[in-house]
Design an enzyme around this catalytic site. Structure first.
Site, short mmCIF file in Angstrom:
data_model
loop_
_atom_site.label_atom_id
_atom_site.label_comp_id
_atom_site.label_asym_id
_atom_site.label_seq_id
_atom_site.Cartn_x
_atom_site.Cartn_y
_atom_site.Cartn_z
N PRO A 1 0.83 -1.20 0.00
CA PRO A 1 0.00 0.00 0.00
C PRO A 1 0.87 1.26 0.00
CG PRO A 1 -0.56 -1.44 1.85
CD PRO A 1 0.65 -2.04 1.18
N PRO A 2 0.57 2.22 -0.86
CA PRO A 2 1.43 3.41 -0.96
C PRO A 2 1.25 4.37 0.20
CG PRO A 2 -0.44 3.59 -2.45
CD PRO A 2 -0.54 2.23 -1.82
N GLY B 1 7.54 1.18 2.36
CA GLY B 1 8.58 1.16 1.33
C GLY B 1 8.06 1.03 -0.08
N ALA C 1 10.16 3.08 -2.77
CA ALA C 1 11.52 2.55 -2.97
C ALA C 1 11.47 1.18 -3.66
CB ALA C 1 12.25 2.45 -1.63
N ALA C 2 10.50 0.34 -3.26
CA ALA C 2 10.41 -0.99 -3.86
C ALA C 2 10.00 -0.89 -5.32
CB ALA C 2 9.42 -1.85 -3.07
N ASP D 1 15.20 3.56 3.50
CA ASP D 1 14.19 2.82 2.72
C ASP D 1 14.85 2.12 1.54
OD1 ASP D 1 12.55 4.10 4.48
OD2 ASP D 1 11.12 4.83 2.99
C1 MEV Z 1 10.45 6.79 5.90
O1 MEV Z 1 10.19 5.41 5.67
C2 MEV Z 1 11.57 6.95 6.89
C3 MEV Z 1 11.90 8.40 7.25
O2 MEV Z 1 12.88 8.32 8.29
C4 MEV Z 1 12.45 9.15 6.08
C5 MEV Z 1 13.87 8.74 5.69
O3 MEV Z 1 14.55 8.12 6.49
O4 MEV Z 1 14.25 9.09 4.57
C6 MEV Z 1 10.70 9.13 7.79
#
Ligand code: MEV
Length: 323
Positions: A108-109, A114, A117-118, A159
């Site tokens: 889910p976005p 992630g 990134a994924a 991420d």
């Molecule tokens: C997002 O999944 C994690 C954060 O710490 C952002 C980052 O680390 O780039 C909120």
């Protein structure tokens, strides 16, 4: 020479156990791949579709569909997977070529799992297979991270490293190393259903640190000691101690303004149902909560989190994860 057929690449989601937000400001973070959450991308030479960006809502299998074309950022200039794909193409000397990428994403976005990134990693892998180009972890990380920076404003890299990892990682300042542990515990992930946007959350936390730099330093130093001690708990299997640290970290995230009443209710429900600790995971302001439980308690904790408003839950066994 490039092939003309469709080629596929995939990647998985991630969960941050400890260190979200503070990691942007230099603390370590501990993160895990979530193999149950996957995205598959297919790449083909640009067919002149001209599709800049298209996103479809989830179907019955809870899969989101995205389609985009490289070299065409008109609709969504901040769409990380396209930026990652273009970075990889340029490293292969193919920046001027156009490709169509389609993704089926079970992550889910905007929930801190992630997804962006994924999707970026899967898109780059699909292109590498299509074009028969080298695609090592360095190229993947640099490409995915470029997309994450564009999407989130300022991304720590955790991420990007976590979606590429084969097991739990210890992350700090761009680098990751495996964090081996053997742990008889379960993580329950619960989606509160809202998709807030990591960019806003990162900016909000940044404004807290800007407002009081000294208090910020103290908080970061406390967060670092908590995360270092948690790594020790993981290595030695101290689940109660680790759970307490998760809850302490939730208090930090609350102080930084990224928890919400919905998150607080789901966290409290998990704790009442016997979780050892619970916190938001990812950017916050909505998104997902994770709870650490003894394995027999996991189903009851997941049920309590659903009753408290979570739309969906996933159970992730930590046992054997780092082998
Ligand atoms: C997002 O999944 C994690 C954060 O710490 C952002 C980052 O680390 O780039 C909120």
């Amino acid at each position: 020479m490039r092939a003309s057929a469709l080629r596929i690449g995939s990647a998985h989601g991630k969960a941050i156990l400890l260190g979200e937000h503070t990691v942007v400001h230099g603390t370590p973070a501990i993160a895990l791949p979530v193999p149950a959450l996957t995205v598959h991308a297919s790449a083909r030479p640009g067919a002149g579709s001209g599709c800049a960006h298209e996103a479809s809502p989830p179907d019955q299998a809870d899969e989101w569909k995205y389609r985009f074309q490289t070299g065409n950022g008109a609709d969504r200039p901040d769409f990380g997977p396209r930026i990652a794909a273009e970075r990889a193409l340029s490293s292969w000397g193919l920046a001027d070529e156009v490709f169509d990428i389609t993704m089926r994403c079970g992550i889910p976005p905007g929930r801190g799992l992630g997804s962006s990134a994924a999707c970026a990693a899967a898109a780059v892998r699909a292109l590498a297979v299509l074009l028969d180009q080298p695609c090592d972890d360095d190229l993947l990380y640099e490409s995915v991270q470029r997309g994450e920076n564009a999407a989130h404003g300022r991304a720590s890299g955790v991420d990007a490293r976590a979606v590429l990892a084969r097991g739990p990682i210890w992350f700090q300042r761009g680098t990751a190393r495996p964090l081996p542990f053997d742990f008889d515990a379960t993580l329950v992930l619960a989606d509160t259903g809202s998709a807030p946007g990591t960019r806003e959350a990162v900016a909000l936390v940044g404004s807290h640190f800007d407002a009081d730099a000294r208090a910020g330093e103290r908080l970061l130093s406390f967060a670092t000691s908590l995360i270092e001690a948690a790594a020790g708990d993981l290595r030695t299997g101290r689940s109660e101690a680790l759970g307490a640290k998760l809850s302490q970290f939730q208090a930090i995230l609350d102080q930084l303004g990224v928890s919400t009443p919905e998150i607080d209710v789901v966290v409290a429900a998990a704790m009442s149902a016997g979780a050892l600790g619970a916190k938001l995971t990812g950017g916050g302001l909505g998104g997902c909560v994770l709870a650490l439980t003894h394995p027999p308690a996991a189903a009851g904790v997941a049920h309590a989190m659903s009753e408290a408003g979570a739309r969906r839950t996933w159970a992730l066994s930590l046992e054997g994860m780092a082998r």
